[in-house]
Design an enzyme around this catalytic site. Structure first.
Site, PDB file in Angstrom:
ATOM      1  N   ARG A  57      -1.235   2.322  11.509  1.00  0.00           N
ATOM      2  CA  ARG A  57      -2.157   1.901  10.443  1.00  0.00           C
ATOM      3  C   ARG A  57      -2.590   0.435  10.675  1.00  0.00           C
ATOM      4  O   ARG A  57      -3.732   0.070  10.471  1.00  0.00           O
ATOM      5  CB  ARG A  57      -1.496   1.996   9.056  1.00  0.00           C
ATOM      6  CG  ARG A  57      -0.940   3.340   8.646  1.00  0.00           C
ATOM      7  CD  ARG A  57      -1.998   4.290   8.137  1.00  0.00           C
ATOM      8  NE  ARG A  57      -2.886   4.765   9.176  1.00  0.00           N
ATOM      9  CZ  ARG A  57      -2.523   5.635  10.125  1.00  0.00           C
ATOM     10  NH1 ARG A  57      -1.327   6.151  10.166  1.00  0.00           N
ATOM     11  NH2 ARG A  57      -3.394   6.013  11.050  1.00  0.00           N
ATOM     12  N   GLN A  73      -4.316  -1.888  -4.779  1.00  0.00           N
ATOM     13  CA  GLN A  73      -3.185  -1.051  -4.363  1.00  0.00           C
ATOM     14  C   GLN A  73      -3.254  -0.825  -2.855  1.00  0.00           C
ATOM     15  O   GLN A  73      -2.363  -0.225  -2.276  1.00  0.00           O
ATOM     16  CB  GLN A  73      -3.254   0.301  -5.077  1.00  0.00           C
ATOM     17  CG  GLN A  73      -3.130   0.191  -6.585  1.00  0.00           C
ATOM     18  CD  GLN A  73      -3.535   1.493  -7.257  1.00  0.00           C
ATOM     19  OE1 GLN A  73      -2.727   2.371  -7.483  1.00  0.00           O
ATOM     20  NE2 GLN A  73      -4.812   1.625  -7.554  1.00  0.00           N
ATOM     21  N   VAL A  85      -3.291  -1.493   1.177  1.00  0.00           N
ATOM     22  CA  VAL A  85      -2.503  -2.327   2.086  1.00  0.00           C
ATOM     23  C   VAL A  85      -3.374  -2.837   3.243  1.00  0.00           C
ATOM     24  O   VAL A  85      -2.874  -3.518   4.134  1.00  0.00           O
ATOM     25  CB  VAL A  85      -1.244  -1.572   2.588  1.00  0.00           C
ATOM     26  CG1 VAL A  85      -0.298  -1.308   1.412  1.00  0.00           C
ATOM     27  CG2 VAL A  85      -1.588  -0.256   3.272  1.00  0.00           C
ATOM     28  N   ASP A  86      -4.659  -2.512   3.222  1.00  0.00           N
ATOM     29  CA  ASP A  86      -5.563  -3.020   4.265  1.00  0.00           C
ATOM     30  C   ASP A  86      -5.998  -4.450   3.917  1.00  0.00           C
ATOM     31  O   ASP A  86      -5.635  -4.987   2.867  1.00  0.00           O
ATOM     32  CB  ASP A  86      -6.778  -2.082   4.424  1.00  0.00           C
ATOM     33  CG  ASP A  86      -7.677  -2.049   3.189  1.00  0.00           C
ATOM     34  OD1 ASP A  86      -8.134  -3.118   2.747  1.00  0.00           O
ATOM     35  OD2 ASP A  86      -7.935  -0.938   2.654  1.00  0.00           O
ATOM     36  N   HIS A 133       0.945  -3.291  -3.732  1.00  0.00           N
ATOM     37  CA  HIS A 133       1.719  -2.335  -2.932  1.00  0.00           C
ATOM     38  C   HIS A 133       2.007  -2.865  -1.529  1.00  0.00           C
ATOM     39  O   HIS A 133       2.299  -2.089  -0.625  1.00  0.00           O
ATOM     40  CB  HIS A 133       0.992  -0.986  -2.856  1.00  0.00           C
ATOM     41  CG  HIS A 133       0.986  -0.251  -4.171  1.00  0.00           C
ATOM     42  ND1 HIS A 133       0.197   0.859  -4.412  1.00  0.00           N
ATOM     43  CD2 HIS A 133       1.683  -0.462  -5.312  1.00  0.00           C
ATOM     44  CE1 HIS A 133       0.410   1.289  -5.657  1.00  0.00           C
ATOM     45  NE2 HIS A 133       1.296   0.503  -6.224  1.00  0.00           N
ATOM     46  N   SER A 185      -7.193   7.025  -8.189  1.00  0.00           N
ATOM     47  CA  SER A 185      -7.084   8.339  -8.824  1.00  0.00           C
ATOM     48  C   SER A 185      -6.418   8.309 -10.196  1.00  0.00           C
ATOM     49  O   SER A 185      -6.502   9.274 -10.939  1.00  0.00           O
ATOM     50  CB  SER A 185      -6.295   9.284  -7.909  1.00  0.00           C
ATOM     51  OG  SER A 185      -5.030   8.719  -7.615  1.00  0.00           O
ATOM     52  N   ALA A 191     -15.450  10.354  -8.342  1.00  0.00           N
ATOM     53  CA  ALA A 191     -15.201  11.451  -9.290  1.00  0.00           C
ATOM     54  C   ALA A 191     -14.147  10.968 -10.281  1.00  0.00           C
ATOM     55  O   ALA A 191     -13.324  10.121  -9.933  1.00  0.00           O
ATOM     56  CB  ALA A 191     -14.671  12.666  -8.540  1.00  0.00           C
ATOM     57  N   ALA A 222     -18.476   3.863  -4.053  1.00  0.00           N
ATOM     58  CA  ALA A 222     -18.183   2.453  -4.344  1.00  0.00           C
ATOM     59  C   ALA A 222     -19.246   1.518  -3.767  1.00  0.00           C
ATOM     60  O   ALA A 222     -19.611   0.527  -4.399  1.00  0.00           O
ATOM     61  CB  ALA A 222     -16.806   2.092  -3.791  1.00  0.00           C
TER      62      ALA A 222
HETATM   63  N1  APR Z   1     -16.200   5.543  -3.700  1.00  0.00           N
HETATM   64  C1  APR Z   1     -15.488   5.473  -4.849  1.00  0.00           C
HETATM   65  N2  APR Z   1     -14.344   6.173  -5.055  1.00  0.00           N
HETATM   66  C2  APR Z   1     -13.934   6.993  -4.072  1.00  0.00           C
HETATM   67  C3  APR Z   1     -14.633   7.130  -2.849  1.00  0.00           C
HETATM   68  C4  APR Z   1     -15.820   6.351  -2.691  1.00  0.00           C
HETATM   69  N3  APR Z   1     -16.564   6.398  -1.584  1.00  0.00           N
HETATM   70  N4  APR Z   1     -13.976   8.027  -2.075  1.00  0.00           N
HETATM   71  C5  APR Z   1     -12.907   8.419  -2.781  1.00  0.00           C
HETATM   72  N5  APR Z   1     -12.879   7.813  -3.985  1.00  0.00           N
HETATM   73  C6  APR Z   1     -11.876   7.918  -5.052  1.00  0.00           C
HETATM   74  C7  APR Z   1     -11.382   9.321  -5.309  1.00  0.00           C
HETATM   75  O1  APR Z   1     -12.238   9.979  -6.248  1.00  0.00           O
HETATM   76  C8  APR Z   1      -9.985   9.077  -5.875  1.00  0.00           C
HETATM   77  O2  APR Z   1     -10.024   8.918  -7.291  1.00  0.00           O
HETATM   78  O3  APR Z   1     -10.743   7.201  -4.630  1.00  0.00           O
HETATM   79  C9  APR Z   1      -9.595   7.733  -5.265  1.00  0.00           C
HETATM   80  C10 APR Z   1      -8.506   7.805  -4.219  1.00  0.00           C
HETATM   81  O4  APR Z   1      -7.323   8.198  -4.850  1.00  0.00           O
HETATM   82  P1  APR Z   1      -5.920   8.126  -4.102  1.00  0.00           P
HETATM   83  O5  APR Z   1      -6.059   8.752  -2.756  1.00  0.00           O
HETATM   84  O6  APR Z   1      -4.911   8.694  -5.020  1.00  0.00           O
HETATM   85  O7  APR Z   1      -5.681   6.567  -3.883  1.00  0.00           O
HETATM   86  P2  APR Z   1      -5.075   5.483  -4.878  1.00  0.00           P
HETATM   87  O8  APR Z   1      -5.444   5.767  -6.277  1.00  0.00           O
HETATM   88  O9  APR Z   1      -5.432   4.161  -4.301  1.00  0.00           O
HETATM   89  O10 APR Z   1      -3.515   5.729  -4.682  1.00  0.00           O
HETATM   90  C11 APR Z   1      -2.622   4.901  -5.379  1.00  0.00           C
HETATM   91  O11 APR Z   1      -0.716   5.906  -4.350  1.00  0.00           O
HETATM   92  O12 APR Z   1       0.142   6.836  -2.393  1.00  0.00           O
HETATM   93  C12 APR Z   1       0.152   5.732  -3.239  1.00  0.00           C
HETATM   94  O13 APR Z   1       0.748   3.515  -2.744  1.00  0.00           O
HETATM   95  C13 APR Z   1      -0.252   4.464  -2.529  1.00  0.00           C
HETATM   96  O14 APR Z   1      -1.661   2.671  -3.278  1.00  0.00           O
HETATM   97  C14 APR Z   1      -1.533   4.074  -3.229  1.00  0.00           C
HETATM   98  C15 APR Z   1      -1.372   4.685  -4.601  1.00  0.00           C
END
Ligand code: APR
EC number: 2.3.1.286
Length: 242
Positions: free
Chosen positions: A59, A93, A95-96, A111, A180, A206, A222
């Site tokens: 990563r 949240q 890590v990049d 995170h 999410s 969404a 976004a």
């Molecule tokens: N623009 C806006 N939102 C987007 C896009 C986009 N182009 N693509 C995806 N999404 C949204 C999805 O709809 C979803 O709600 O990004 C969200 C990604 O959700 P997750 O994969 O659950 O990521 P995140 O909420 O950051 O996860 C939280 O969970 O696994 C742990 O520690 C990890 O920091 C992470 C935490």
């Protein structure tokens, strides 16, 4: 003169999706082909450290790939920092390092960070841009100890929580972007901000799981919805300042 608002922004994996980094839950629950419990828990690190080191080394190396660049959402949030100064609190949240590469200077990585390592003895964190494994020792303790990825795994305590709670208690506007709403404590920040009287806004492709807690929700990528919303905030206080 009209006071600038206190704005708290929380970003998740969705803000970096259009930069080419995979989200966690949009790919059948797999993060880069791995179940989260294989690579993001202290138990996984004890059971199979080689896999966990390799996963985060990959990563980290991915961030150096020239194709991975900040997108318009990261750039707009850097512009918001220029406009609001310390009245913007940017929590991620992720890590990049895409917020920093876009120009944000005060990012709270709750995170952890890929470009950082942590001493397993003292907890000392330091910048680390290269691969490391269990044989790599931190020199901060009298007896050098192994380094671990500086990532907050499931079951561990997120970083910067005191600063975050303080910022949420003073927020006029809280904006969650591309997350999410599945993972606490971050998923609960909207309620804390609401209780403090902030206007709460979700910007997401969404609806997140916790969308019902937001005053306003704007759906879209976004790279489109974030610049538009940032423009709206900056224009509002510029207009009222006249
Ligand atoms: N623009 C806006 N939102 C987007 C896009 C986009 N182009 N693509 C995806 N999404 C949204 C999805 O709809 C979803 O709600 O990004 C969200 C990604 O959700 P997750 O994969 O659950 O990521 P995140 O909420 O950051 O996860 C939280 O969970 O696994 C742990 O520690 C990890 O920091 C992470 C935490």
């Amino acid at each position: 003169m009209y006071a600038k608002p206190n704005v708290v922004v929380l970003t998740g994996a969705g803000v970096s999706a259009e930069s080419g980094l995979k989200t966690f839950r949009d790919n059948n629950g797999l993060w880069e082909q791995h179940k989260v419990e294989e690579v993001a828990t202290p138990q996984a690190f004890s059971a199979n450290p080689a896999l966990v080191y390799r996963f985060y080394n990959d990563r980290r190396a991915q961030l150096a790939d020239g194709a991975i660049k900040p997108n318009a959402a990261h750039l707009a949030l850097a512009q918001l920092e220029k406009a609001l100064g310390e009245q913007l609190t940017l929590i991620t949240q992720n890590v990049d390092n895409l917020h920093e590469r876009a120009g944000s200077t005060r990012v709270l990585h709750m995170h952890g960070e890929l470009l950082s390592s942590r001493c397993t003895g003292s907890g000392h964190r330091q910048v680390c841009t290269v691969a490391f494994d269990r044989k790599t020792r931190c020199q901060c303790c009298a007896e050098p100890r192994p380094l671990r990825p500086d990532i907050v795994w499931f079951g561990e305590t997120p970083l910067h929580m005191d600063t975050i709670i303080m910022a949420l208690s003073r927020a006029d506007i809280f904006i969650a972007i591309g997350t999410s709403g599945d993972v606490y404590p971050a998923a609960g920040f909207v309620q804390l901000a609401s209780e403090s009287g902030a206007k709460t806004v979700e910007l997401n492709l969404a609806a997140g799981t916790n969308q019902r807690y937001f005053d306003e929700a704007i759906e879209g990528p976004a790279s489109e919805v974030v610049p538009a919303y940032v423009h709206q905030i900056i224009t509002a206080f510029n207009d009222k300042g006249r």
